[in-house]
Design a protein around this motif. Structure first.
Motif, mmCIF file in Angstrom:
data_model
loop_
_atom_site.group_PDB
_atom_site.id
_atom_site.type_symbol
_atom_site.label_atom_id
_atom_site.label_comp_id
_atom_site.label_asym_id
_atom_site.label_seq_id
_atom_site.Cartn_x
_atom_site.Cartn_y
_atom_site.Cartn_z
ATOM 1 N N GLU A 129 -5.965 54.769 25.865
ATOM 2 C CA GLU A 129 -5.885 53.273 26.015
ATOM 3 C C GLU A 129 -5.354 52.853 27.174
ATOM 4 N N GLU A 130 -4.123 53.262 27.623
ATOM 5 C CA GLU A 130 -3.358 52.719 28.917
ATOM 6 C C GLU A 130 -4.527 52.965 29.885
ATOM 7 N N CYS A 131 -5.092 54.100 30.079
ATOM 8 C CA CYS A 131 -5.937 54.340 31.125
ATOM 9 C C CYS A 131 -7.093 53.294 31.184
ATOM 10 N N LYS A 132 -7.580 53.124 30.021
ATOM 11 C CA LYS A 132 -8.656 52.165 29.844
ATOM 12 C C LYS A 132 -8.440 50.743 30.337
ATOM 13 N N LYS A 133 -7.316 50.449 30.035
ATOM 14 C CA LYS A 133 -6.949 48.986 30.179
ATOM 15 C C LYS A 133 -6.600 49.084 31.540
ATOM 16 N N ILE A 134 -6.032 49.550 32.293
ATOM 17 C CA ILE A 134 -5.739 49.809 33.718
ATOM 18 C C ILE A 134 -7.212 49.660 34.342
ATOM 19 N N ALA A 135 -8.249 50.810 34.113
ATOM 20 C CA ALA A 135 -9.361 50.714 34.487
ATOM 21 C C ALA A 135 -10.333 49.272 34.327
ATOM 22 N N ASP A 136 -9.994 48.695 33.048
ATOM 23 C CA ASP A 136 -10.790 47.517 33.074
ATOM 24 C C ASP A 136 -10.217 46.321 33.986
ATOM 25 N N ALA A 137 -8.828 46.495 33.797
ATOM 26 C CA ALA A 137 -8.160 45.443 34.548
ATOM 27 C C ALA A 137 -8.406 45.257 36.039
ATOM 28 N N HIS A 138 -8.719 46.656 36.655
ATOM 29 C CA HIS A 138 -8.743 46.579 38.098
ATOM 30 C C HIS A 138 -10.273 47.103 38.358
ATOM 31 N N GLN A 139 -11.151 46.780 37.516
ATOM 32 C CA GLN A 139 -12.542 47.319 37.755
ATOM 33 C C GLN A 139 -12.744 48.548 38.358
ATOM 34 N N LEU A 140 -12.054 49.542 37.960
ATOM 35 C CA LEU A 140 -12.016 51.088 38.280
ATOM 36 C C LEU A 140 -12.833 51.886 37.193
ATOM 37 N N PRO A 141 -13.423 52.918 37.893
ATOM 38 C CA PRO A 141 -14.102 53.773 36.755
ATOM 39 C C PRO A 141 -12.881 54.454 36.133
ATOM 40 N N LEU A 142 -12.857 54.735 34.835
ATOM 41 C CA LEU A 142 -12.111 55.378 34.232
ATOM 42 C C LEU A 142 -11.494 56.802 34.841
ATOM 43 N N LYS A 143 -12.645 57.524 35.398
ATOM 44 C CA LYS A 143 -12.170 58.878 35.831
ATOM 45 C C LYS A 143 -11.286 58.648 37.064
ATOM 46 N N LYS A 144 -11.420 57.689 37.830
ATOM 47 C CA LYS A 144 -10.369 57.557 38.772
ATOM 48 C C LYS A 144 -9.031 57.281 38.523
ATOM 49 N N VAL A 145 -8.874 56.384 37.397
ATOM 50 C CA VAL A 145 -7.462 56.561 36.943
ATOM 51 C C VAL A 145 -7.089 57.894 36.333
ATOM 52 N N TYR A 146 -7.905 58.595 35.766
ATOM 53 C CA TYR A 146 -7.492 59.876 35.418
ATOM 54 C C TYR A 146 -7.233 60.802 36.551
ATOM 55 N N GLU A 147 -8.043 60.773 37.590
ATOM 56 C CA GLU A 147 -7.693 61.659 38.815
ATOM 57 C C GLU A 147 -6.289 61.353 39.361
ATOM 58 N N GLN A 148 -5.989 60.004 39.066
ATOM 59 C CA GLN A 148 -4.672 59.610 40.056
ATOM 60 C C GLN A 148 -3.791 60.329 39.039
ATOM 61 N N VAL A 149 -3.608 60.145 37.757
ATOM 62 C CA VAL A 149 -2.551 60.601 36.682
ATOM 63 C C VAL A 149 -2.473 62.053 36.761
ATOM 64 N N TRP A 150 -3.588 62.781 36.908
ATOM 65 C CA TRP A 150 -3.714 64.280 37.115
ATOM 66 C C TRP A 150 -2.896 64.704 38.370
ATOM 67 N N LYS A 151 -3.312 63.985 39.482
ATOM 68 C CA LYS A 151 -2.590 64.215 40.681
ATOM 69 C C LYS A 151 -0.878 63.939 40.703
ATOM 70 N N LEU A 152 -0.533 63.250 40.008
ATOM 71 C CA LEU A 152 0.450 62.764 40.042
ATOM 72 C C LEU A 152 1.529 63.707 39.030
ATOM 73 N N ILE A 153 0.818 64.321 38.065
ATOM 74 C CA ILE A 153 1.649 65.129 36.824
ATOM 75 C C ILE A 153 1.564 66.699 37.354
ATOM 76 N N GLU A 154 0.652 66.943 38.321
ATOM 77 C CA GLU A 154 0.349 68.434 38.896
ATOM 78 C C GLU A 154 1.529 69.003 39.730
#
Length: 154
Positions: A129-154
């Motif tokens: 839900e947090e990723c979706k909210k950011i994707a909607d607010a910034h008009q981004l593909p959801l997968k781009k938000v997930y990609e950045q999160v994965w890079k930050l936690i790896e």
């Protein structure tokens, strides 16, 4: 109020698996029923396509809940679906420890749920839900938000 199991590793031996075979029920009704079951304390709800008597297509609705939620689950299933019978079985569930951390993306913070077993992180999952909210607010593909999160936690 929805009650969730504790986050520490534990065995829950007060669980039930509840199931019903359904036919003549629309997908919209199934979604509504799923929402009601979760709101009333189901831990999990899922559907499986099945074939019933005389080769009729149907749906197997299964849910997991704590023993003290059975009455509420039964009432929803009888009143809101086409079932005439409900099966339920005692079930023991092992639950890994859960821990919540936060990562700071360029668009804002996102919570990450971690599964812990034997002191080691075995699973990580960004909160949808947090990723979706950011994707909607910034008009981004959801997968781009997930990609950045994965890079930050790896």
């Amino acid at each position: 109020m929805i009650s969730h199991p504790p986050n520490e590793e534990h065995i829950d031996d007060e669980m039930l698996k509840v199931e019903v075979n359904l036919d003549n029920i629309s997908g919209e009704w199934l979604g509504y029923v799923m929402d009601l079951l979760f709101e009333s304390g189901a831990n999990d709800v899922f559907y499986t396509p099945i074939y019933m008597k005389k080769n009729r297509p149907g749906v197997l609705l299964q849910l997991l809940c704590h023993r003290d939620k059975l009455t509420a689950m039964r009432e929803i299933l009888v009143k809101e679906t086409t079932t005439l019978g409900i099966r339920y079985y005692p079930l023991t569930v092992f639950r890994a420890e859960r821990r919540f951390t936060q990562v700071q993306t360029e668009w804002g913070p996102i919570t990450v749920k971690e599964g812990i077993y034997d002191g080691q992180v075995i699973q990580r999952s960004p909160e949808f839900e947090e990723c979706k909210k950011i994707a909607d607010a910034h008009q981004l593909p959801l997968k781009k938000v997930y990609e950045q999160v994965w890079k930050l936690i790896e």
